[in-house]
Design a protein around this motif. Structure first.
Motif, PDB file in Angstrom:
ATOM      1  N   ALA A 180       0.831  -1.204   0.000  1.00 18.53           N
ATOM      2  CA  ALA A 180       0.000   0.000   0.000  1.00 18.53           C
ATOM      3  C   ALA A 180       0.865   1.252   0.000  1.00 18.53           C
ATOM      4  CB  ALA A 180      -0.932  -0.009   1.211  1.00 18.53           C
ATOM      5  N   GLN A 181       1.924   1.257   0.818  1.00 18.54           N
ATOM      6  CA  GLN A 181       2.821   2.413   0.869  1.00 18.54           C
ATOM      7  C   GLN A 181       3.426   2.691  -0.498  1.00 18.54           C
ATOM      8  OE1 GLN A 181       6.151   3.308   3.982  1.00 18.54           O
ATOM      9  NE2 GLN A 181       7.150   2.115   2.381  1.00 18.54           N
ATOM     10  N   GLU A 182       3.872   1.627  -1.171  1.00 15.89           N
ATOM     11  CA  GLU A 182       4.509   1.800  -2.477  1.00 15.89           C
ATOM     12  C   GLU A 182       3.531   2.318  -3.522  1.00 15.89           C
ATOM     13  OE1 GLU A 182       5.345  -1.247  -5.810  1.00 15.89           O
ATOM     14  OE2 GLU A 182       7.055  -1.402  -4.429  1.00 15.89           O
ATOM     15  N   LEU A 183       2.331   1.743  -3.577  1.00 14.50           N
ATOM     16  CA  LEU A 183       1.384   2.132  -4.614  1.00 14.50           C
ATOM     17  C   LEU A 183       0.932   3.578  -4.438  1.00 14.50           C
ATOM     18  CD1 LEU A 183      -0.781  -1.110  -5.008  1.00 14.50           C
ATOM     19  CD2 LEU A 183       1.297  -0.414  -6.228  1.00 14.50           C
ATOM     20  N   VAL A 184       0.693   3.991  -3.198  1.00 17.49           N
ATOM     21  CA  VAL A 184       0.340   5.393  -2.959  1.00 17.49           C
ATOM     22  C   VAL A 184       1.481   6.309  -3.389  1.00 17.49           C
ATOM     23  CG1 VAL A 184      -0.118   7.092  -1.141  1.00 17.49           C
ATOM     24  CG2 VAL A 184      -1.328   4.905  -1.131  1.00 17.49           C
ATOM     25  N   ALA A 185       2.714   5.900  -3.101  1.00 16.79           N
ATOM     26  CA  ALA A 185       3.871   6.715  -3.486  1.00 16.79           C
ATOM     27  C   ALA A 185       4.037   6.768  -4.999  1.00 16.79           C
ATOM     28  CB  ALA A 185       5.139   6.162  -2.833  1.00 16.79           C
ATOM     29  N   LEU A 186       3.761   5.678  -5.707  1.00 18.06           N
ATOM     30  CA  LEU A 186       3.846   5.688  -7.167  1.00 18.06           C
ATOM     31  C   LEU A 186       2.803   6.635  -7.756  1.00 18.06           C
ATOM     32  CD1 LEU A 186       4.442   1.905  -7.975  1.00 18.06           C
ATOM     33  CD2 LEU A 186       6.098   3.771  -8.148  1.00 18.06           C
ATOM     34  N   GLU A 187       1.623   6.658  -7.170  1.00 14.42           N
ATOM     35  CA  GLU A 187       0.615   7.629  -7.636  1.00 14.42           C
ATOM     36  C   GLU A 187       1.084   9.052  -7.359  1.00 14.42           C
ATOM     37  OE1 GLU A 187      -3.710   5.433  -7.645  1.00 14.42           O
ATOM     38  OE2 GLU A 187      -3.131   6.498  -5.818  1.00 14.42           O
ATOM     39  N   ASP A 188       1.658   9.264  -6.185  1.00 16.08           N
ATOM     40  CA  ASP A 188       2.163  10.605  -5.866  1.00 16.08           C
ATOM     41  C   ASP A 188       3.276  11.012  -6.827  1.00 16.08           C
ATOM     42  OD1 ASP A 188       0.409  10.788  -3.751  1.00 16.08           O
ATOM     43  OD2 ASP A 188       1.892  10.281  -2.208  1.00 16.08           O
ATOM     44  N   ALA A 189       4.005  10.015  -7.375  1.00 14.09           N
ATOM     45  CA  ALA A 189       5.071  10.296  -8.335  1.00 14.09           C
ATOM     46  C   ALA A 189       4.528  10.553  -9.738  1.00 14.09           C
ATOM     47  CB  ALA A 189       6.067   9.139  -8.369  1.00 14.09           C
ATOM     48  N   GLY A 190       3.223  10.419  -9.928  1.00 11.89           N
ATOM     49  CA  GLY A 190       2.613  10.753 -11.212  1.00 11.89           C
ATOM     50  C   GLY A 190       2.141   9.586 -12.049  1.00 11.89           C
ATOM     51  N   LEU A 191       2.322   8.354 -11.587  1.00  9.56           N
ATOM     52  CA  LEU A 191       1.846   7.208 -12.351  1.00  9.56           C
ATOM     53  C   LEU A 191       0.347   7.018 -12.140  1.00  9.56           C
ATOM     54  CD1 LEU A 191       4.629   4.518 -11.766  1.00  9.56           C
ATOM     55  CD2 LEU A 191       4.307   5.979 -13.743  1.00  9.56           C
ATOM     56  N   THR A 192      -0.317   6.591 -13.188  1.00 12.13           N
ATOM     57  CA  THR A 192      -1.746   6.283 -13.112  1.00 12.13           C
ATOM     58  C   THR A 192      -1.906   4.770 -13.060  1.00 12.13           C
ATOM     59  OG1 THR A 192      -2.267   8.265 -14.413  1.00 12.13           O
ATOM     60  CG2 THR A 192      -3.988   6.586 -14.224  1.00 12.13           C
ATOM     61  N   LEU A 193      -2.511   4.288 -11.993  1.00 12.30           N
ATOM     62  CA  LEU A 193      -2.567   2.852 -11.745  1.00 12.30           C
ATOM     63  C   LEU A 193      -3.978   2.303 -11.920  1.00 12.30           C
ATOM     64  CD1 LEU A 193      -0.427   2.680  -8.457  1.00 12.30           C
ATOM     65  CD2 LEU A 193       0.373   2.707 -10.830  1.00 12.30           C
ATOM     66  N   GLU A 194      -4.040   1.030 -12.271  1.00  7.99           N
ATOM     67  CA  GLU A 194      -5.276   0.258 -12.312  1.00  7.99           C
ATOM     68  C   GLU A 194      -4.983  -1.028 -11.535  1.00  7.99           C
ATOM     69  OE1 GLU A 194      -8.080   0.843 -14.592  1.00  7.99           O
ATOM     70  OE2 GLU A 194      -9.010  -1.145 -14.693  1.00  7.99           O
ATOM     71  N   LEU A 195      -5.697  -1.255 -10.434  1.00  7.11           N
ATOM     72  CA  LEU A 195      -5.381  -2.372  -9.549  1.00  7.11           C
ATOM     73  C   LEU A 195      -6.242  -3.584  -9.881  1.00  7.11           C
ATOM     74  CD1 LEU A 195      -3.384  -2.649  -7.184  1.00  7.11           C
ATOM     75  CD2 LEU A 195      -5.294  -2.252  -5.631  1.00  7.11           C
ATOM     76  N   TRP A 196      -5.573  -4.750  -9.966  1.00  4.36           N
ATOM     77  CA  TRP A 196      -6.263  -6.019 -10.217  1.00  4.36           C
ATOM     78  C   TRP A 196      -5.877  -6.992  -9.116  1.00  4.36           C
ATOM     79  CZ3 TRP A 196      -9.617  -6.855 -14.357  1.00  4.36           C
ATOM     80  CH2 TRP A 196      -9.690  -5.788 -15.270  1.00  4.36           C
ATOM     81  N   SER A 197      -6.871  -7.439  -8.365  1.00  2.00           N
ATOM     82  CA  SER A 197      -6.633  -8.317  -7.226  1.00  2.00           C
ATOM     83  C   SER A 197      -7.101  -9.737  -7.541  1.00  2.00           C
ATOM     84  CB  SER A 197      -7.380  -7.786  -5.994  1.00  2.00           C
ATOM     85  OG  SER A 197      -7.235  -8.663  -4.909  1.00  2.00           O
ATOM     86  N   LEU A 198      -6.262 -10.718  -7.192  1.00  2.00           N
ATOM     87  CA  LEU A 198      -6.606 -12.118  -7.442  1.00  2.00           C
ATOM     88  C   LEU A 198      -7.584 -12.653  -6.404  1.00  2.00           C
ATOM     89  CD1 LEU A 198      -4.043 -11.696  -9.190  1.00  2.00           C
ATOM     90  CD2 LEU A 198      -3.319 -13.993  -8.528  1.00  2.00           C
ATOM     91  N   ARG A 199      -7.702 -11.958  -5.283  1.00  2.00           N
ATOM     92  CA  ARG A 199      -8.593 -12.417  -4.221  1.00  2.00           C
ATOM     93  C   ARG A 199      -9.364 -11.242  -3.650  1.00  2.00           C
ATOM     94  NH1 ARG A 199      -3.991 -15.683  -0.744  1.00  2.00           N
ATOM     95  NH2 ARG A 199      -3.451 -17.258  -2.301  1.00  2.00           N
ATOM     96  N   HIS A 200     -10.515 -11.539  -3.092  1.00  2.00           N
ATOM     97  CA  HIS A 200     -11.284 -10.529  -2.374  1.00  2.00           C
ATOM     98  C   HIS A 200     -10.711 -10.367  -0.967  1.00  2.00           C
ATOM     99  CE1 HIS A 200     -14.596  -9.756  -5.222  1.00  2.00           C
ATOM    100  NE2 HIS A 200     -14.326 -10.991  -5.638  1.00  2.00           N
ATOM    101  N   PRO A 201     -10.952  -9.228  -0.336  1.00  2.00           N
ATOM    102  CA  PRO A 201     -10.377  -8.998   0.993  1.00  2.00           C
ATOM    103  C   PRO A 201     -11.006  -9.898   2.048  1.00  2.00           C
ATOM    104  CG  PRO A 201     -11.872  -7.217   0.388  1.00  2.00           C
ATOM    105  CD  PRO A 201     -11.704  -8.072  -0.834  1.00  2.00           C
TER     106      PRO A 201
END
Length: 415
Positions: free
Chosen positions: A24-45
């Motif tokens: 979670a820390q990394e993905l939020v930081a990548l968005e803050d760096a300007g990347l646009t993400l689309e998340l795909w999860s293999l399992r439900h929470p």
């Protein structure tokens, strides 16, 4: 005329997961760096709680069918569509070769999930990035072959040490549709993966580090009063590789003259077994099992504890820790650390400098706890050194900068 920025599809095992704060820390930081993400999860929470970080992620979250029989129409549509994709024959050939060596339902499920992913990916996605080198990377690899998109991965611990070498080699070789690059969070893991790759520069060492802006300043720690219980704490899933059974046995060896209390945070499949062991050893009344907690609760516990204990070991199936982020979180609060020299833990903790490292034998752990209780001033000096090392060598941003550069280059080449 405005153009929509290219998106990066990120594959994860499950979202959100309390035990994977580093993702979670990394993905939020990548968005803050300007990347646009689309998340795909293999399992439900499955976790009832979430971290505040999870709420900060802007990416749309999609859930693939966890089991193919969960949504047969969706899977059928994807399989029909996959046959018309340019890489279908190559993908089937790779899947058949993998299945010949791994004849499991899980392998079939990976290919089916990849077909769904390839069918449903938005057209503006120009690259795939998988967290963990086992199942998520298998899905990413098959989907990349189907679509012709480049893919990359981030490897951690279990995915490296419990995957067969043949599979790691193929995911690290251009000749077998391997990843354009991979990142891993320990030098120990990077050395192993580079030994299996067709090129050593295919694997980057990227420490997770911590975003210290999310953490309070450490408390002003004072010596424990002689009659106060020594406040021990641990954070980690109750699984074999965390070694908490050895710690419980060690606690039972502590002398009656040393008052103590141990708080454990985390869930896990061995919960009942650990609680039964504590009862059998006569220490159950000195243990608090808090279960899964969010990060603010973890930090609050760290601020009032005297010693953080993580007795990691190598499990029977080869699984082991990498560099657990909870060690850095403990260091962020100047909480003295007792751990074991397993895997990459010595990359952060030099024993006798930044903390105490001993083997996971119960008598060794018990002796280290006794020594700490007798010389807490030394423990505080170790904690001060670990805090300085965290701030100077293990902050998050350098790794995010490196990862962002790699991902942008991958997406740019595919555009």
């Amino acid at each position: 005329m405005t153009t929509t920025p290219a998106r990066l599809a990120v594959l994860v095992k499950g979202w959100p997961r309390l035990s994977e704060t580093f993702i979670a820390q990394e993905l939020v930081a990548l968005e803050d760096a300007g990347l646009t993400l689309e998340l795909w999860s293999l399992r439900h929470p499955t976790d009832e709680k979430t971290h505040p970080l999870h709420d900060r992620l802007k990416a749309r979250v999609n859930y693939l069918p966890e089991y193919l029989e969960d949504d047969p129409p969706r899977v059928r549509r994807a399989l029909f569509s996959a046959r018309r994709l340019p890489g279908f024959k190559d993908a089937v050939r790779c899947f058949r070769a993998d299945y010949a060596r791994d004849q499991t339902e899980n392998r079939i499920r990976r290919f089916g999930q990849a077909c769904v992913l390839a069918h449903e990916l938005p057209q503006d996605v120009t690259g795939l990035y998988a967290h963990f080198l086992h199942t998520p990377s298998s899905v990413a690899r098959y989907a990349a072959i189907l679509t012709g998109l480049p893919w990359s991965f981030s490897a951690h611990a279990k995915d490296i040490w419990t995957s067969p070498d043949w599979e790691l080699r193929e995911k690290l070789s251009a000749q077998s549709f391997g990843a354009q690059f991979g990142a891993t969070c320990t030098a120990f893991g990077a050395e192993h993966l580079r030994s299996l790759a067709d090129r050593t520069d295919r694997v980057d060492l990227v420490y997770h580090g911590l975003d210290l802006t999310r953490f309070p300043d450490p408390p002003d720690r004072k010596a424990r009063k002689p009659d106060a219980p020594l406040a021990l704490m641990s954070v980690g899933r109750l699984v074999e590789k965390k070694g908490f059974d050895r710690l419980i046995e060690a606690l039972a060896l502590l002398p009656d003259t040393l008052p103590w209390h141990w708080t454990h945070i985390g869930g896990g499949t061995l919960k009942d077994q650990m609680q039964d062991l504590a009862a059998a050893k006569g220490v159950a009344d000195r243990i608090t099992w808090r279960g899964a907690c969010d990060q603010p609760e973890v930090i609050a516990e760290m601020r009032t504890s005297d010693l953080f204990v993580l007795p990691s070991r190598i499990a029977a199936d080869g699984d082991r820790d990498g560099l657990p982020n909870v060690l850095m979180e403990a260091a962020s609060q100047r909480l003295p650390i007792l751990a074991t020299p397993v895997s990459a833990i010595p990359e952060f903790i030099d024993t006798g400098v930044h903390g105490i490292l001993v083997d996971d034998a119960p008598d060794s752990l018990a002796q280290a706890i006794r020594d700490f209780a007798a010389r807490q001033d030394k423990g505080r000096a170790f904690a001060d050194a670990a805090y300085i090392r965290l701030k100077t060598e293990f902050q998050m941003q350098p790794g995010i900068n490196q990862l962002t550069k790699r991902l942008r280059a991958m997406m740019r080449d595919a555009a």
